[in-house]
Design a protein around this motif. Structure first.
Motif, PDB file in Angstrom:
ATOM      1  N   CYS A  28      35.367  43.061  43.582  1.00 16.55           N
ATOM      2  CA  CYS A  28      36.684  43.382  43.031  1.00 16.55           C
ATOM      3  C   CYS A  28      36.575  44.060  41.678  1.00 16.55           C
ATOM      4  CB  CYS A  28      37.501  42.104  42.846  1.00 16.55           C
ATOM      5  SG  CYS A  28      37.810  41.219  44.363  1.00 16.55           S
ATOM      6  N   GLU A  29      37.482  44.973  41.462  1.00 21.08           N
ATOM      7  CA  GLU A  29      37.621  45.631  40.165  1.00 21.08           C
ATOM      8  C   GLU A  29      39.078  45.479  39.751  1.00 21.08           C
ATOM      9  OE1 GLU A  29      36.420  47.506  36.796  1.00 21.08           O
ATOM     10  OE2 GLU A  29      35.083  47.080  38.472  1.00 21.08           O
ATOM     11  N   ILE A  30      39.282  44.967  38.548  1.00 17.05           N
ATOM     12  CA  ILE A  30      40.632  44.760  38.039  1.00 17.05           C
ATOM     13  C   ILE A  30      40.786  45.603  36.786  1.00 17.05           C
ATOM     14  CG2 ILE A  30      42.283  43.071  37.167  1.00 17.05           C
ATOM     15  CD1 ILE A  30      40.669  40.952  38.748  1.00 17.05           C
ATOM     16  N   LEU A  31      41.804  46.436  36.784  1.00 18.64           N
ATOM     17  CA  LEU A  31      42.045  47.295  35.633  1.00 18.64           C
ATOM     18  C   LEU A  31      42.349  46.454  34.395  1.00 18.64           C
ATOM     19  CD1 LEU A  31      44.346  49.969  37.296  1.00 18.64           C
ATOM     20  CD2 LEU A  31      41.883  50.100  36.904  1.00 18.64           C
ATOM     21  N   ASP A  32      41.887  46.920  33.242  1.00 19.97           N
ATOM     22  CA  ASP A  32      42.132  46.198  31.991  1.00 19.97           C
ATOM     23  C   ASP A  32      43.623  46.001  31.732  1.00 19.97           C
ATOM     24  OD1 ASP A  32      39.433  46.022  31.513  1.00 19.97           O
ATOM     25  OD2 ASP A  32      39.366  47.773  30.195  1.00 19.97           O
ATOM     26  N   VAL A  33      44.412  46.989  32.075  1.00 18.18           N
ATOM     27  CA  VAL A  33      45.862  46.898  31.884  1.00 18.18           C
ATOM     28  C   VAL A  33      46.433  45.752  32.713  1.00 18.18           C
ATOM     29  CG1 VAL A  33      48.039  48.135  32.221  1.00 18.18           C
ATOM     30  CG2 VAL A  33      46.033  49.355  31.394  1.00 18.18           C
ATOM     31  N   VAL A  34      45.943  45.611  33.924  1.00 16.80           N
ATOM     32  CA  VAL A  34      46.403  44.531  34.805  1.00 16.80           C
ATOM     33  C   VAL A  34      45.992  43.182  34.233  1.00 16.80           C
ATOM     34  CG1 VAL A  34      46.194  43.531  37.114  1.00 16.80           C
ATOM     35  CG2 VAL A  34      46.375  46.006  36.836  1.00 16.80           C
ATOM     36  N   LEU A  35      44.778  43.091  33.759  1.00 18.34           N
ATOM     37  CA  LEU A  35      44.302  41.837  33.174  1.00 18.34           C
ATOM     38  C   LEU A  35      45.140  41.465  31.947  1.00 18.34           C
ATOM     39  CD1 LEU A  35      42.118  39.848  33.956  1.00 18.34           C
ATOM     40  CD2 LEU A  35      40.604  40.970  32.337  1.00 18.34           C
ATOM     41  N   ASP A  36      45.481  42.451  31.146  1.00 14.82           N
ATOM     42  CA  ASP A  36      46.336  42.205  29.974  1.00 14.82           C
ATOM     43  C   ASP A  36      47.710  41.684  30.394  1.00 14.82           C
ATOM     44  OD1 ASP A  36      44.330  43.013  28.264  1.00 14.82           O
ATOM     45  OD2 ASP A  36      45.148  45.036  27.984  1.00 14.82           O
ATOM     46  N   GLU A  37      48.247  42.223  31.479  1.00 17.91           N
ATOM     47  CA  GLU A  37      49.555  41.787  31.966  1.00 17.91           C
ATOM     48  C   GLU A  37      49.517  40.363  32.520  1.00 17.91           C
ATOM     49  OE1 GLU A  37      51.173  44.540  34.762  1.00 17.91           O
ATOM     50  OE2 GLU A  37      51.100  46.211  33.363  1.00 17.91           O
ATOM     51  N   CYS A  38      48.339  39.896  32.889  1.00 19.52           N
ATOM     52  CA  CYS A  38      48.205  38.543  33.443  1.00 19.52           C
ATOM     53  C   CYS A  38      48.271  37.461  32.366  1.00 19.52           C
ATOM     54  CB  CYS A  38      46.887  38.411  34.203  1.00 19.52           C
ATOM     55  SG  CYS A  38      46.876  39.294  35.762  1.00 19.52           S
ATOM     56  N   GLU A  39      48.122  37.851  31.115  1.00 23.29           N
ATOM     57  CA  GLU A  39      48.196  36.875  30.035  1.00 23.29           C
ATOM     58  C   GLU A  39      49.645  36.510  29.788  1.00 23.29           C
ATOM     59  OE1 GLU A  39      45.957  37.388  26.485  1.00 23.29           O
ATOM     60  OE2 GLU A  39      44.375  38.472  27.532  1.00 23.29           O
ATOM     61  N   HIS A  40      50.004  35.300  30.200  1.00 27.80           N
ATOM     62  CA  HIS A  40      51.379  34.831  30.040  1.00 27.80           C
ATOM     63  C   HIS A  40      51.361  33.323  29.898  1.00 27.80           C
ATOM     64  CE1 HIS A  40      55.624  34.081  30.988  1.00 27.80           C
ATOM     65  NE2 HIS A  40      55.798  35.298  30.494  1.00 27.80           N
ATOM     66  N   GLU A  41      52.283  32.813  29.115  1.00 22.57           N
ATOM     67  CA  GLU A  41      52.324  31.372  28.848  1.00 22.57           C
ATOM     68  C   GLU A  41      52.656  30.542  30.084  1.00 22.57           C
ATOM     69  OE1 GLU A  41      56.861  31.083  27.124  1.00 22.57           O
ATOM     70  OE2 GLU A  41      55.252  31.676  25.761  1.00 22.57           O
ATOM     71  N   SER A  42      53.260  31.160  31.098  1.00 17.53           N
ATOM     72  CA  SER A  42      53.581  30.406  32.311  1.00 17.53           C
ATOM     73  C   SER A  42      52.340  30.079  33.136  1.00 17.53           C
ATOM     74  CB  SER A  42      54.592  31.167  33.164  1.00 17.53           C
ATOM     75  OG  SER A  42      54.031  32.361  33.650  1.00 17.53           O
ATOM     76  N   GLN A  43      51.259  30.860  32.968  1.00 19.67           N
ATOM     77  CA  GLN A  43      49.992  30.604  33.654  1.00 19.67           C
ATOM     78  C   GLN A  43      48.856  30.811  32.665  1.00 19.67           C
ATOM     79  OE1 GLN A  43      50.501  33.309  37.070  1.00 19.67           O
ATOM     80  NE2 GLN A  43      50.283  31.470  38.312  1.00 19.67           N
ATOM     81  N   PRO A  44      48.671  29.854  31.784  1.00 25.27           N
ATOM     82  CA  PRO A  44      47.706  30.043  30.694  1.00 25.27           C
ATOM     83  C   PRO A  44      46.257  30.216  31.137  1.00 25.27           C
ATOM     84  CG  PRO A  44      48.491  27.779  30.750  1.00 25.27           C
ATOM     85  CD  PRO A  44      49.300  28.549  31.746  1.00 25.27           C
ATOM     86  N   GLY A  45      45.869  29.726  32.287  1.00 25.89           N
ATOM     87  CA  GLY A  45      44.477  29.825  32.721  1.00 25.89           C
ATOM     88  C   GLY A  45      44.189  30.973  33.663  1.00 25.89           C
TER      89      GLY A  45
END
Length: 53
Positions: A28-45
């Motif tokens: 798998c390859e995950i774009l950095d932009v996508v990884l940045d969007e995954c940072e949210h307080e509703s799913q901290p891990g």
């Protein structure tokens, strides 16, 4: 190879505990932009789980 360009699939997989399944299917390859969007307080891990997988 799986190229993830959207956060929705990662968020949904996290809800069901399926993040670790992705690398078993294919590399798998995950774009950095996508990884940045995954940072949210509703799913901290989420970002940490993605990186560990």
């Amino acid at each position: 190879m799986i190229l993830l360009t959207d956060t929705s699939i990662l968020i949904d997989l996290e809800y069901v505990g399926g993040i670790a399944v992705l690398p078993r299917i294919a590399p798998c390859e995950i774009l950095d932009v996508v990884l940045d969007e995954c940072e949210h307080e509703s799913q901290p891990g989420l970002v940490q789980n993605i990186k560990q997988s």
